[in-house]
Design a protein around this motif. Structure first.
Motif, mmCIF file in Angstrom:
data_model
loop_
_atom_site.group_PDB
_atom_site.id
_atom_site.type_symbol
_atom_site.label_atom_id
_atom_site.label_comp_id
_atom_site.label_asym_id
_atom_site.label_seq_id
_atom_site.Cartn_x
_atom_site.Cartn_y
_atom_site.Cartn_z
ATOM 1 N N LEU A 158 -0.189 -0.505 -12.038
ATOM 2 C CA LEU A 158 0.914 -1.461 -11.931
ATOM 3 C C LEU A 158 2.042 -0.903 -11.072
ATOM 4 O O LEU A 158 2.686 -1.628 -10.317
ATOM 5 C CB LEU A 158 1.434 -1.804 -13.336
ATOM 6 N N THR A 159 2.280 0.411 -11.214
ATOM 7 C CA THR A 159 3.327 1.040 -10.403
ATOM 8 C C THR A 159 3.003 0.929 -8.917
ATOM 9 O O THR A 159 3.844 0.562 -8.092
ATOM 10 C CB THR A 159 3.468 2.521 -10.787
ATOM 11 N N LEU A 160 1.747 1.257 -8.564
ATOM 12 C CA LEU A 160 1.330 1.175 -7.157
ATOM 13 C C LEU A 160 1.432 -0.251 -6.652
ATOM 14 O O LEU A 160 1.905 -0.495 -5.534
ATOM 15 C CB LEU A 160 -0.100 1.690 -7.006
ATOM 16 N N LEU A 161 1.006 -1.213 -7.463
ATOM 17 C CA LEU A 161 1.047 -2.608 -7.052
ATOM 18 C C LEU A 161 2.475 -3.079 -6.871
ATOM 19 O O LEU A 161 2.806 -3.750 -5.897
ATOM 20 C CB LEU A 161 0.324 -3.469 -8.086
ATOM 21 N N ALA A 162 3.349 -2.687 -7.811
ATOM 22 C CA ALA A 162 4.745 -3.116 -7.710
ATOM 23 C C ALA A 162 5.404 -2.546 -6.476
ATOM 24 O O ALA A 162 6.118 -3.233 -5.750
ATOM 25 C CB ALA A 162 5.507 -2.682 -8.973
ATOM 26 N N PHE A 163 5.144 -1.244 -6.198
ATOM 27 C CA PHE A 163 5.782 -0.639 -5.026
ATOM 28 C C PHE A 163 5.248 -1.239 -3.723
ATOM 29 O O PHE A 163 5.973 -1.466 -2.765
ATOM 30 C CB PHE A 163 5.565 0.869 -5.033
ATOM 31 N N ALA A 164 3.937 -1.528 -3.701
ATOM 32 C CA ALA A 164 3.363 -2.142 -2.505
ATOM 33 C C ALA A 164 3.983 -3.516 -2.270
ATOM 34 O O ALA A 164 4.242 -3.904 -1.135
ATOM 35 C CB ALA A 164 1.848 -2.255 -2.655
ATOM 36 N N CYS A 165 4.236 -4.246 -3.358
ATOM 37 C CA CYS A 165 4.873 -5.555 -3.218
ATOM 38 C C CYS A 165 6.305 -5.426 -2.744
ATOM 39 O O CYS A 165 6.789 -6.197 -1.927
ATOM 40 C CB CYS A 165 4.820 -6.310 -4.552
ATOM 41 N N LEU A 166 7.010 -4.442 -3.300
ATOM 42 C CA LEU A 166 8.406 -4.243 -2.911
ATOM 43 C C LEU A 166 8.533 -3.852 -1.444
ATOM 44 O O LEU A 166 9.400 -4.323 -0.733
ATOM 45 C CB LEU A 166 9.051 -3.167 -3.789
ATOM 46 N N THR A 167 7.720 -2.950 -1.018
ATOM 47 C CA THR A 167 7.855 -2.421 0.348
ATOM 48 C C THR A 167 7.173 -3.290 1.372
ATOM 49 O O THR A 167 7.517 -3.267 2.543
ATOM 50 C CB THR A 167 7.260 -1.008 0.430
ATOM 51 N N GLY A 168 6.158 -4.054 0.976
ATOM 52 C CA GLY A 168 5.423 -4.857 1.938
ATOM 53 C C GLY A 168 4.505 -4.036 2.801
ATOM 54 O O GLY A 168 4.070 -4.459 3.863
ATOM 55 N N TRP A 169 4.188 -2.810 2.390
ATOM 56 C CA TRP A 169 3.373 -1.891 3.183
ATOM 57 C C TRP A 169 2.019 -1.693 2.501
ATOM 58 O O TRP A 169 1.922 -1.569 1.288
ATOM 59 C CB TRP A 169 4.077 -0.558 3.366
ATOM 60 N N SER A 170 0.995 -1.575 3.283
ATOM 61 C CA SER A 170 -0.367 -1.507 2.759
ATOM 62 C C SER A 170 -0.826 -0.074 2.636
ATOM 63 O O SER A 170 -0.662 0.723 3.543
ATOM 64 C CB SER A 170 -1.313 -2.279 3.683
ATOM 65 N N VAL A 171 -1.456 0.249 1.507
ATOM 66 C CA VAL A 171 -2.009 1.584 1.313
ATOM 67 C C VAL A 171 -3.247 1.775 2.162
ATOM 68 O O VAL A 171 -3.579 2.877 2.582
ATOM 69 C CB VAL A 171 -2.347 1.794 -0.180
ATOM 70 N N ALA A 172 -3.927 0.716 2.461
ATOM 71 C CA ALA A 172 -5.204 0.815 3.147
ATOM 72 C C ALA A 172 -5.068 1.358 4.556
ATOM 73 O O ALA A 172 -6.021 1.851 5.131
ATOM 74 C CB ALA A 172 -5.864 -0.562 3.177
ATOM 75 N N VAL A 228 12.830 4.117 0.532
ATOM 76 C CA VAL A 228 12.833 4.824 -0.752
ATOM 77 C C VAL A 228 13.027 3.808 -1.873
ATOM 78 O O VAL A 228 13.916 2.951 -1.803
ATOM 79 C CB VAL A 228 13.960 5.876 -0.795
ATOM 80 N N VAL A 229 12.188 3.915 -2.914
ATOM 81 C CA VAL A 229 12.288 3.045 -4.087
ATOM 82 C C VAL A 229 12.216 3.927 -5.337
ATOM 83 O O VAL A 229 11.411 4.859 -5.403
ATOM 84 C CB VAL A 229 11.159 1.996 -4.118
ATOM 85 N N GLU A 230 13.085 3.643 -6.315
ATOM 86 C CA GLU A 230 13.156 4.433 -7.554
ATOM 87 C C GLU A 230 12.881 3.531 -8.757
ATOM 88 O O GLU A 230 13.372 2.389 -8.816
ATOM 89 C CB GLU A 230 14.542 5.068 -7.677
ATOM 90 N N ALA A 272 14.321 -0.075 -7.964
ATOM 91 C CA ALA A 272 15.539 -0.239 -7.164
ATOM 92 C C ALA A 272 15.349 0.447 -5.819
ATOM 93 O O ALA A 272 14.912 1.586 -5.747
ATOM 94 C CB ALA A 272 16.751 0.352 -7.891
ATOM 95 N N SER A 273 15.681 -0.264 -4.759
ATOM 96 C CA SER A 273 15.539 0.280 -3.407
ATOM 97 C C SER A 273 16.792 1.043 -3.008
ATOM 98 O O SER A 273 17.913 0.591 -3.247
ATOM 99 C CB SER A 273 15.285 -0.848 -2.406
ATOM 100 N N TRP A 274 16.619 2.220 -2.418
ATOM 101 C CA TRP A 274 17.743 3.001 -1.886
ATOM 102 C C TRP A 274 18.012 2.541 -0.454
ATOM 103 O O TRP A 274 17.632 3.193 0.526
ATOM 104 C CB TRP A 274 17.419 4.492 -1.902
ATOM 105 N N GLU A 275 18.649 1.397 -0.316
ATOM 106 C CA GLU A 275 18.834 0.808 1.011
ATOM 107 C C GLU A 275 19.673 1.695 1.930
ATOM 108 O O GLU A 275 19.541 1.628 3.150
ATOM 109 C CB GLU A 275 19.483 -0.571 0.884
ATOM 110 N N ALA A 276 20.542 2.511 1.351
ATOM 111 C CA ALA A 276 21.381 3.377 2.183
ATOM 112 C C ALA A 276 20.561 4.394 2.969
ATOM 113 O O ALA A 276 20.993 4.869 4.024
ATOM 114 C CB ALA A 276 22.417 4.105 1.317
ATOM 115 N N LEU A 277 19.375 4.741 2.473
ATOM 116 C CA LEU A 277 18.526 5.723 3.156
ATOM 117 C C LEU A 277 17.464 5.070 4.028
ATOM 118 O O LEU A 277 16.810 5.764 4.817
ATOM 119 C CB LEU A 277 17.851 6.644 2.141
ATOM 120 N N ASP A 278 17.265 3.753 3.876
ATOM 121 C CA ASP A 278 16.238 3.082 4.663
ATOM 122 C C ASP A 278 16.622 3.085 6.142
ATOM 123 O O ASP A 278 17.790 2.885 6.498
ATOM 124 C CB ASP A 278 16.063 1.633 4.188
#
Length: 459
Positions: free
Chosen positions: A15-29, A46-48, A57-63
């Protein structure tokens, strides 16, 4: 109960991997291994996981996009300077996550998404239409590099094209040499200033070069002007030191005198009080002397306050002198660091200009090509790659049209213009000689195309 706990952890991780992939929009594949080099640009996100409110929560200041500097370091807020040269994006992501967790005192590592946003460039020179610097692309080969440089140089009725290249290469070379000469002299001057010297010696490699004495005189004049400026600021601080010192001495003397006055006034007050108690002096005399004592004590307090202020000013003036020298040395060191980097870039510019000049020298051979010899378009091409090593040196690699390139490669396209032997003759045409590296080295240096790198943090 144990199998159930393991299952829960697996589900939680998924679930963690799926949630982060959804948040970032980036593919692991798409994650692939890639080795980073200076001038590569990486895109960071960066996401925490915040267990307090059960959300990511996204660390937008570092993106954003960050560039690897010439020293191979990557500078990221909070995380600081990280060594990136020679690392894969996955290794760098892990280093960033560890640094952020340590610097921010997090209970676990944040989730890091990292990709190559832009590669370091390549350089194409030789018998191509437009030699120069070009962006590197994944899966780039020698032939693709020739294509983006306008293709092979086309034959002309005259060699004015080559003459223009020769003039441009000569101008670029002279400009780079002069720039490096100026930088070396400036480097010598800055080192002397940092060491507190009044003059400096001409660098050995510049001894005997034209106008070197004039260049040294200019740097010496600048050195003297800077010395006059810092001396004037130090002298101004010395003036303040002397002024506050005189104030301290004067106030110390006044305080000593005032204390004696208070002692005398106190004795007088004691005498008057004794006479008043015996009825020999009126009360008005007692009030007058008492006011005199109070005024003297008030003046003493004012003098002591002024003395404290003067001593603070004296201390600040002394610190100011030290800060002037330290600030000057710090500025000189920053300038010296910039000059050192610029000298390295000038050396690369000289090397590129030399290679361009060598290729422009083919005009004499091309002018001698006659109708019995193959034209420029039919002449045999040869390729050479100048590749940077990890220690900063470089090596030559004999290549062909399908050889894979790396960022920072310099591709040299050569031309064999010697007349070709008839097809019935066993004799072969002479080839251009160049230093070689076994093809296995080329294969080992080929890097796969970059992709998204996904790293999970630890909770």
């Amino acid at each position: 109960m144990q199998p159930r706990s393991l299952f829960d952890r697996l589900v939680s991780t998924a679930l963690t991997l799926l949630a982060f992939a959804c948040l970032t929009g980036w593919s692991v594949a798409h994650a692939q291994t890639f080795t980073l080099v200076p001038e590569d640009k990486v895109r960071l996100r960066v996401v925490e996981w915040r267990s307090s409110d059960s959300r990511y929560a996204s660390w937008e200041a570092l993106d954003g996009v960050y560039t690897i500097d010439d020293a191979g370091n990557l500078s990221i807020p909070i995380a600081g300077h990280l060594q990136a040269n020679g690392k894969t994006t996955e290794q760098l992501a892990d280093a960033i996550a560890s640094a952020l967790a340590e610097k921010s005192a997090l209970p676990g590592k944040p989730y890091i998404a990292l990709e190559i946003a832009e590669h370091a460039p390549i350089f194409v020179t030789g018998t191509v239409q437009t030699p120069g610097r070009y962006p590197f692309e994944p899966n780039m080969t020698v032939m693709k590099a020739v294509s983006i440089a306008g293709g092979f140089l086309r034959e002309r009725e005259d060699n004015t094209y080559f003459e223009r290249d020769r003039i441009q290469a000569a101008g670029a070379y002279r400009t780079a040499v002069i720039n490096r000469r100026d930088l070396l002299m400036r480097q010598a001057r800055l080192r002397a200033e940092i060491a507190g010297q009044q003059s400096f010696e001409i660098p050995d490699e510049l001894v005997g070069t034209p106008d070197v004495d004039k260049l040294k005189a200019q740097e010496l004049n600048l050195m003297r002007l800077r010395r006059v400026d810092i001396d004037s600021r130090i002298e101004a601080a010395n003036d303040l030191t002397r002024l506050y010192g005189q104030q301290v001495e004067s106030l110390t003397a006044k305080i000593s005198s005032q204390k004696r006055q208070i002692d005398l006034a106190q004795k007088e007050l004691d005498n008057v009080n004794s006479l008043v108690s015996k009825g020999l002096v009126s009360n008005s005399r007692q009030v007058s002397v008492d006011r005199w004592v109070a005024d003297a004590q008030g003046t003493l307090i004012d003098l002591e306050v002024a003395l404290t202020t003067a001593r603070q000013g004296l201390s600040e003036a002394d610190r100011s002198k030290i800060n002037i020298v330290n600030r000057q040395n710090s500025e000189n060191q920053d300038l010296l660091n910039q000059v050192n980097l610029a000298i390295g870039r000038a050396a690369i510019d000289i090397q590129v200009a030399q290679l361009l000049g060598e290729q422009a020298g083919y005009d004499a051979q091309l002018a001698q090509i006659n109708t019995d010899a193959p034209g420029l378009g039919r002449a045999k091409k040869n390729y050479r790659i100048v590749r940077r090593n990890d220690d900063g040196t470089s090596r030559d690699i004999v290549a062909d049209e399908q050889t894979a390139l790396l960022p920072h490669d310099l591709v040299e396209v050569g031309l064999d213009t010697a007349p070709q032997a008839p097809s019935s003759s066993p004799q072969t045409a002479p080839q251009k000689q160049s230093s070689t590296v076994p093809s296995s080295d080329v294969a080992r240096d080929n890097r796969s195309a970059p992709g998204w790198i996904f790293r999970t943090g630890s909770n």
